[in-house]
Design an enzyme around this catalytic site. Structure first.
Site, PDB file in Angstrom:
ATOM      1  N   ASP A   1      11.166 180.227  74.577  1.00  0.00           N
ATOM      2  CA  ASP A   1      10.303 180.818  75.599  1.00  0.00           C
ATOM      3  C   ASP A   1      10.579 180.255  76.990  1.00  0.00           C
ATOM      4  O   ASP A   1      10.078 180.789  77.986  1.00  0.00           O
ATOM      5  CB  ASP A   1       8.829 180.611  75.240  1.00  0.00           C
TER       6      ASP A   1
ATOM      7  N   GLN B   1       7.514 182.027  63.770  1.00  0.00           N
ATOM      8  CA  GLN B   1       6.167 182.532  63.496  1.00  0.00           C
ATOM      9  C   GLN B   1       6.035 183.063  62.073  1.00  0.00           C
ATOM     10  O   GLN B   1       4.938 183.061  61.516  1.00  0.00           O
ATOM     11  CB  GLN B   1       5.792 183.608  64.511  1.00  0.00           C
TER      12      GLN B   1
ATOM     13  N   ARG C   1      -2.934 179.506  66.537  1.00  0.00           N
ATOM     14  CA  ARG C   1      -2.951 178.758  65.279  1.00  0.00           C
ATOM     15  C   ARG C   1      -4.358 178.255  64.972  1.00  0.00           C
ATOM     16  O   ARG C   1      -4.838 178.345  63.835  1.00  0.00           O
ATOM     17  CB  ARG C   1      -1.971 177.581  65.363  1.00  0.00           C
TER      18      ARG C   1
ATOM     19  N   ARG D   1       9.724 195.950  66.365  1.00  0.00           N
ATOM     20  CA  ARG D   1       9.998 194.537  66.104  1.00  0.00           C
ATOM     21  C   ARG D   1       9.878 194.262  64.606  1.00  0.00           C
ATOM     22  O   ARG D   1       8.879 194.615  63.980  1.00  0.00           O
ATOM     23  CB  ARG D   1       9.042 193.645  66.905  1.00  0.00           C
TER      24      ARG D   1
ATOM     25  N   SER E   1      12.416 184.066  63.418  1.00  0.00           N
ATOM     26  CA  SER E   1      11.268 183.645  64.212  1.00  0.00           C
ATOM     27  C   SER E   1      10.453 182.604  63.450  1.00  0.00           C
ATOM     28  O   SER E   1      10.100 182.804  62.284  1.00  0.00           O
ATOM     29  CB  SER E   1      10.374 184.849  64.533  1.00  0.00           C
TER      30      SER E   1
END
Length: 445
Positions: A325, A183, A30, A134, A181
């Site tokens: 995670d 992200q 980031r 993905r 996600s």
């Protein structure tokens, strides 16, 4: 690239020592995007040495020339992780087309999908074979609505993608599902302040991995970017970055493996410098999770001390929605201890570096443990648990599979780990650090 396996062993069931962890991969990625978008106003300290972060840094540095964002180089990741730079390219007429191959770096794929259209260049963004499996379609759809022209090179919804020049913002309102996600959401938030109309992000449904979105907004705030978050709407106006330095904290995801080692040891006294109780990282919740396994966390002397206290594990339900995670780490610890527990919040695990649910089921079966899936609920059945004298662990090109299962060497005399170098994606010094507390790793010829 050939995969090199190791035999991992551990003499004794104690773990004592000081481990200096690398900078957080999540924070670092980031910070690198923020640094580049700030045109030099923001600096990053304590850069992570994780391969994914180093790759993103090198790619972004090739884009930043002075105060202008340019792209005149092609760079591809070799099997050994080396970035090969070729160029500057010779334009045919006025058209320059470049390709960026980010290998297996999922965060880089998502962040660059949002970032690169702002460069007004023709860029093909691709990755490894697994990366091309993905999904990226939700983020591409959002960028298209904002005004980007992005085409798929092969299969709709998946990399590689062809980003065309000529971005002109068409709207500032984007709707996106919250159970995808995080992200995708972070990628949009990171570029929001540079958009002429800013961004109003409407999150539909419950937000998965909320701490990661909060981390993004907190880091943007440190860099002078203000936001509002009302109900399910996050708004960021067009604004300039402030001059500041973003200090990347050590990686709590990496710390989780040391908590696992402590949990499987009879005795443990570990010190992890640099970690704080007020971390931006959602994975710092590992302190609360591992308290259930007798691990005490004491923050002092500029870090955290871990100690092990023998106590029965009573917690039966673990919701990993906000810390996916950590799922492999916690599930393996439960399985190793024969603790039957139920897990929720694992929805995103199937689209990670590998299908982590299937990988866990396959590897846990080797110790007689079943991970049973019923809808979105997963239960461990340890009724036939049996720890062998020797065990082979497949890692599926997934760094977290290698590191989550490595602590089993405390309980299993010989643990063969496939593709030991896979840990470089997030924690290159993992095997070196294990040696500091008595693990031995021998390469297999």
């Amino acid at each position: 690239m050939a995969k090199h396996n190791i035999i991992l062993t551990k003499q004794g069931k104690t773990a004592n020592g000081t481990i200096q962890l690398t900078g957080s991969k999540s924070e670092c990625n980031r910070a690198l995007i923020i640094e580049t978008l700030s045109d030099g106003k923001v600096k990053v300290e304590n850069m992570s040495d994780a391969a994914d972060a180093v790759l993103l840094r090198d790619i972004l540095q090739l884009q930043a020339r002075g105060n202008e964002l340019v792209l005149v180089y092609t760079h591809t990741v070799k099997d050994n992780g080396e970035i090969v730079e070729s160029g500057p390219e010779e334009a045919i007429g006025t058209h320059v087309k470049s390709e960026i191959n980010i290998g297996p770096a999922g965060t880089a794929m998502r962040f660059l999908t949002a970032f690169l259209p702002l460069l007004n260049k023709n860029i093909v963004l691709t990755g490894s074979e697994r990366m091309q499996q993905r999904p990226i379609g939700i983020l591409v759809d959002a960028m298209r609505k904002l005004g980007a022209t992005i085409d798929y090179e092969k299969n709709d919804g998946y990399p590689p993608i062809n980003i065309q020049p000529g971005f002109e913002q068409q709207t500032n309102i984007i709707e996106i599902k919250g159970n995808i996600s995080s992200q995708y959401i972070t990628a949009l938030l990171l570029i929001a302040a540079k958009l002429p109309q800013g961004l109003e992000l409407h999150i539909q449904g419950e937000l998965t991995s909320k701490p990661y979105v909060e981390m993004t907004l907190a880091m943007l705030n440190q860099a002078g970017i203000r936001h509002t978050w009302t109900d399910n709407v996050i708004s960021i106006e067009h604004q300039d970055f402030a001059e500041t330095t973003l200090l990347v904290e050590p990686d709590w995801s990496a710390a989780s493996y040391w908590y696992a080692i402590a949990a499987l040891s009879d005795e443990a006294e570990l010190f992890l410098p640099g970690l704080t109780s007020y971390s931006l990282q959602g994975d710092s919740v590992i302190t609360e999770i591992m308290a259930n396994f007798g691990i005490t966390s004491v923050f002092k002397d500029g870090g955290v001390y871990l100690t092990k206290e023998a106590k029965p594990v009573v917690r039966k339900i673990f919701d990993m929605k906000e810390c996916p995670d950590l799922a492999q780490t916690v599930i393996v610890v439960c399985a190793a201890l024969g603790h039957e527990a139920t897990f929720t919040g694992l929805e995103t695990l199937k689209i990670k570096e590998t299908d982590r649910v299937l990988a866990l089921q396959t590897e846990l079966a080797k110790i007689g443990v079943k991970l049973i899936e019923k809808g979105q609920v997963y239960k461990l059945d340890c009724s036939e648990r049996n720890l062998p004298q020797r065990m082979f662990i497949s890692t599926y090109d997934d760094h977290r599979m290698a590191m989550a299962f490595a602590p089993l060497a405390i309980l299993i005399p010989e643990l063969e780990v496939e593709d030991a170098e896979v840990v470089s994606k997030s924690y290159p010094a993992f095997w070196i650090d294990l040696a500091k507390v008595g693990f031995q790793s021998e390469p297999i010829a």
